[in-house]
Design an enzyme around this catalytic site. Structure first.
Site, short mmCIF file in Angstrom:
data_model
loop_
_atom_site.label_atom_id
_atom_site.label_comp_id
_atom_site.label_asym_id
_atom_site.label_seq_id
_atom_site.Cartn_x
_atom_site.Cartn_y
_atom_site.Cartn_z
N ASP A 18 42.26 46.86 21.11
CA ASP A 18 42.21 46.68 19.66
C ASP A 18 41.28 45.55 19.25
OD1 ASP A 18 44.24 48.53 19.99
OD2 ASP A 18 45.44 47.74 18.35
N ARG A 98 53.35 32.95 15.81
CA ARG A 98 52.29 33.24 14.85
C ARG A 98 51.83 32.03 14.05
NH1 ARG A 98 51.79 36.44 18.34
NH2 ARG A 98 52.15 38.67 18.11
N ASP A 127 53.62 40.98 11.60
CA ASP A 127 52.64 39.97 12.01
C ASP A 127 51.54 39.77 10.99
OD1 ASP A 127 53.88 39.11 14.28
OD2 ASP A 127 52.72 40.36 15.66
N SER A 179 54.72 48.92 22.92
CA SER A 179 53.96 47.83 22.33
C SER A 179 54.73 46.55 22.63
CB SER A 179 53.82 48.05 20.82
OG SER A 179 53.23 46.91 20.22
#
Length: 407
Positions: A18, A98, A127, A179
């Site tokens: 990605d 994050r 996210d 994932s």
């Protein structure tokens, strides 16, 4: 901000399919310079060669940084002091990572004179919100590029075709069943059979913690030392924050500790099923909670506990740098000064069992708590206390009785 006004972008880069495609896509779509940041938070993925890979894919500069100590010290430990748990079960592993990544991206953007940040989060998840809200709190002047909300690539096949067409060196392998997101605090799994909430997680969802059936048949006793709410040593050995959490991940993992299978409420509005492995974090949470039992004043503890859901929701929803989280953290930390001492724990078959605790500032008084005779507590005093506590109850019952009489 128009495309032509963006000359430099800082991209959160993992080196996978990605983000490799995103790097090239931004260059082609925006015609700008792309600087990458790869943050090592303990994911134990192969980071060697990522700088060269990013540069070969078109990055003008590539940062690869070890942020493990900062992650545990400045993000995991503050949440631990707050006993933060989202919806009663999730220890916020991804949520806590994050804001650190966003912070470092902002710092690099300011250092390099960039006008925008970019990430690879999809338009369905949490996210994207966490990256962007945390960045807004730190540098509202920076734009955000979120390709999954802009481009017309909709499938893995589309991504692979884009990679092949643009000579992006991404190996094409069989799609992973899940994932995943990994750091020193946890490993998460989503997708695959987990999309059916009735299905049991498959064997490939076990990595940090063994299935309890495979855990040792003999319990293991460990001790953890705390100072002002922060863990500082395991079995008497002083360790740095990251090393301490890594040690507990190993100890907890071999005993099958820290697995959670839950359906949670995403901030975006949908429900999502995930499996989390948090062996070291689970041990720390339960040990810290146990030590507070002898160190914290009752009302201070109860007041802090009433705020745990709010604190956890703030972190989960991306408000780490918001004024309310900062203020709440100050309140939490004001309760932690005396949370100092040692907890002894038994690890066995997926369970963490505190079996002893001591503190140089303990509020526990054995003379008061004893069931044997004592000379420090007059039991007759309890009668007056109970009568005073019962005044409002007796008054309420009197009103209820009058109402029933009228009917």
């Amino acid at each position: 901000m128009k495309h032509e006004q963006i000359a430099k972008v800082v991209l959160a880069y993992s080196g996978g399919l990605d983000t490799s495609i995103i790097l090239k896509w931004i260059k082609k779509t925006y015609g700008c310079e792309v600087i990458t940041l790869t943050a090592d938070l303990g994911q134990e993925e192969e980071l060697d060669g990522l700088e060269e890979k990013a540069l070969n894919t078109g990055a003008s500069k590539a940062y690869v940084e070890d942020l493990q100590e900062e992650f545990v010290r400045d993000f995991v430990f503050p949440a631990l002091r707050a006993n933060a748990v989202y919806e009663g079960r999730y220890l916020l592993g991804t949520s806590l990572a994050r804001p650190l990544i966003a912070k470092r991206m902002v710092e690099i953007a300011q250092q390099e004179g960039a006008q925008a940040l970019a990430h690879g989060a999809t338009g369905k998840g949490n996210d994207q919100i966490r990256f962007e809200l945390n960045a807004m709190a730190l540098a509202p002047e920076l734009e955000t590029i979120a390709p999954w909300r802009e481009w017309d690539l909709r499938s893995r096949s589309d991504l692979v075709n884009f990679a092949e067409a643009n000579d992006i060196p991404v190996p094409v392998t069989k799609e992973k069943p899940y994932s995943s997101d990994r750091n020193l605090l946890h490993l998460s799994f989503e997708g695959g059979e987990l999309e059916d909430p009735w299905q049991e997680p498959g064997p490939h969802s076990y990595l940090l913690a063994v299935p309890v059936e495979q855990a040792p048949d003999t319990p293991e006793i460990i001790s953890i030392d705390f100072e002002a709410g922060n863990p500082v040593a395991v079995n008497g050995e002083t360790l740095s924050p990251a090393a301490l959490l890594r040690r507990l991940n190993h100890l907890g993992g071999k005993h099958g500790i820290g697995r959670v299978d839950m359906v949670e409420n995403r901030f975006i509005g949908m429900k999502s099923r995930g499996v989390y492995e948090t062996p070291g974090g689970t041990i720390l949470h339960l040990a810290h909670r146990d030590l507070e039992g002898i160190c914290l004043d009752r009302e201070a503890m109860h007041q802090r506990d009433s705020l745990i859901p709010e604190y956890a929701k703030m972190v989960y929803n991306g408000f780490w740098y918001a004024p309310e989280r900062t203020a709440l953290q100050a309140m939490v930390d004001a309760t932690q000064g005396n949370v100092t001492g040692t907890v002894r724990l038994k690890l066995y078959k997926g369970g963490v069992y505190p079996i002893g605790r001591k503190s140089p500032v303990s509020l526990y008084n054995p003379d008061l708590a004893t069931f044997e005779s004592d000379e420090v507590y007059d039991q007759a005093d309890a009668a007056g206390f109970i009568r005073l506590q019962g005044l409002r109850l007796r008054a309420a019952q009197g009103v209820a009785a009058k109402g029933q009489g009228k009917s």
